[in-house]
Motif scaffolding. Structure first.
Motif, mmCIF file in Angstrom:
data_model
loop_
_atom_site.group_PDB
_atom_site.id
_atom_site.type_symbol
_atom_site.label_atom_id
_atom_site.label_comp_id
_atom_site.label_asym_id
_atom_site.label_seq_id
_atom_site.Cartn_x
_atom_site.Cartn_y
_atom_site.Cartn_z
ATOM 1 N N GLU A 79 0.782 -1.151 0.020
ATOM 2 C CA GLU A 79 -0.165 0.008 -0.090
ATOM 3 C C GLU A 79 0.663 1.282 -0.196
ATOM 4 N N GLY A 80 0.748 2.301 -0.913
ATOM 5 C CA GLY A 80 1.238 3.441 -1.020
ATOM 6 C C GLY A 80 2.712 3.414 -1.326
ATOM 7 N N ALA A 81 3.163 2.533 -1.939
ATOM 8 C CA ALA A 81 4.560 1.902 -2.325
ATOM 9 C C ALA A 81 4.712 2.681 -3.898
ATOM 10 N N MET A 82 6.106 3.097 -4.118
ATOM 11 C CA MET A 82 6.335 3.870 -5.181
ATOM 12 C C MET A 82 7.423 2.960 -5.996
ATOM 13 N N VAL A 83 7.011 2.859 -7.166
ATOM 14 C CA VAL A 83 8.114 1.762 -7.916
ATOM 15 C C VAL A 83 8.691 2.885 -9.056
ATOM 16 N N GLY A 84 10.023 3.056 -9.093
ATOM 17 C CA GLY A 84 10.619 3.905 -10.289
ATOM 18 C C GLY A 84 10.639 3.599 -11.536
ATOM 19 N N ALA A 85 10.575 4.548 -12.367
ATOM 20 C CA ALA A 85 10.746 4.084 -13.816
ATOM 21 C C ALA A 85 11.915 3.325 -14.007
ATOM 22 N N GLY A 86 11.378 2.419 -14.916
ATOM 23 C CA GLY A 86 12.427 1.390 -15.390
ATOM 24 C C GLY A 86 13.065 0.374 -14.365
ATOM 25 N N ALA A 110 6.939 2.015 0.822
ATOM 26 C CA ALA A 110 8.533 2.153 0.349
ATOM 27 C C ALA A 110 8.660 2.707 -0.967
ATOM 28 N N THR A 111 9.823 2.930 -1.743
ATOM 29 C CA THR A 111 10.129 3.658 -2.756
ATOM 30 C C THR A 111 11.255 2.663 -3.175
#
Length: 150
Positions: free
Chosen positions: A120-127, A138-139
């Motif tokens: 929940e609320g995680a961020m996966v960076g481009a690529g 988490a990011t």
């Protein structure tokens, strides 16, 4: 709901205020919530659940076994997978389950391996290439994706 005339939407389980743009294919058993925006050139298979208020940008394929919860952003050309050992004309009895939890965001061109939970609320960076679960909040970025620590 709006279904662009140049798309092939076979599912009847699509919520109100959902928009499906041109050149999309949605198979008959897919379930799509309310206020979802599915941009052009997307494919959504049968064993797929998409929650409410989701954005799926162009060029995304959502394969059998994938669940996307409410308020998720899927960036352009994100690649989901559902089979760790794919072979031509050989299919598992059941595909691995992948879940993208509420409020998560996945950046453009990220690859999500099968059986992953993005918290929940995680961020996966481009690529990024996501090879293991991502904790809530988490990011992650990189190949393989690793968590940013500050």
């Amino acid at each position: 709901m709006f279904i662009h005339p140049l798309s092939d939407v076979q599912s009847e389980k699509i919520g109100y205020d959902t928009r499906v743009w041109q050149f999309c294919v949605v198979l008959p058993k897919a379930k799509i919530g309310n206020n979802v925006n599915i941009c052009s050139h997307c494919l959504i298979e049968n064993d797929v659940v998409i929650g409410n208020n989701v954005t799926v940008k162009s060029g995304v394929q959502i394969w059998d076994g994938i669940t996307i919860e409410d308020n998720v952003f899927i960036g352009p050309n994100v690649t989901f997978t559902n089979d760790k050992t794919p072979q031509s004309k050989q299919y598992p009895d059941e595909f691995l389950k992948t879940r993208v939890c509420k409020g998560a965001s996945i950046g453009a061109n990220a690859t999500i391996l099968p059986g992953i939970i993005i918290g929940e609320g995680a961020m996966v960076g481009a690529g990024a290439v996501v090879t293991k679960n991502v904790a809530a909040g988490a990011t992650v970025y990189g190949n393989p994706a690793g968590q940013i620590t500050r």
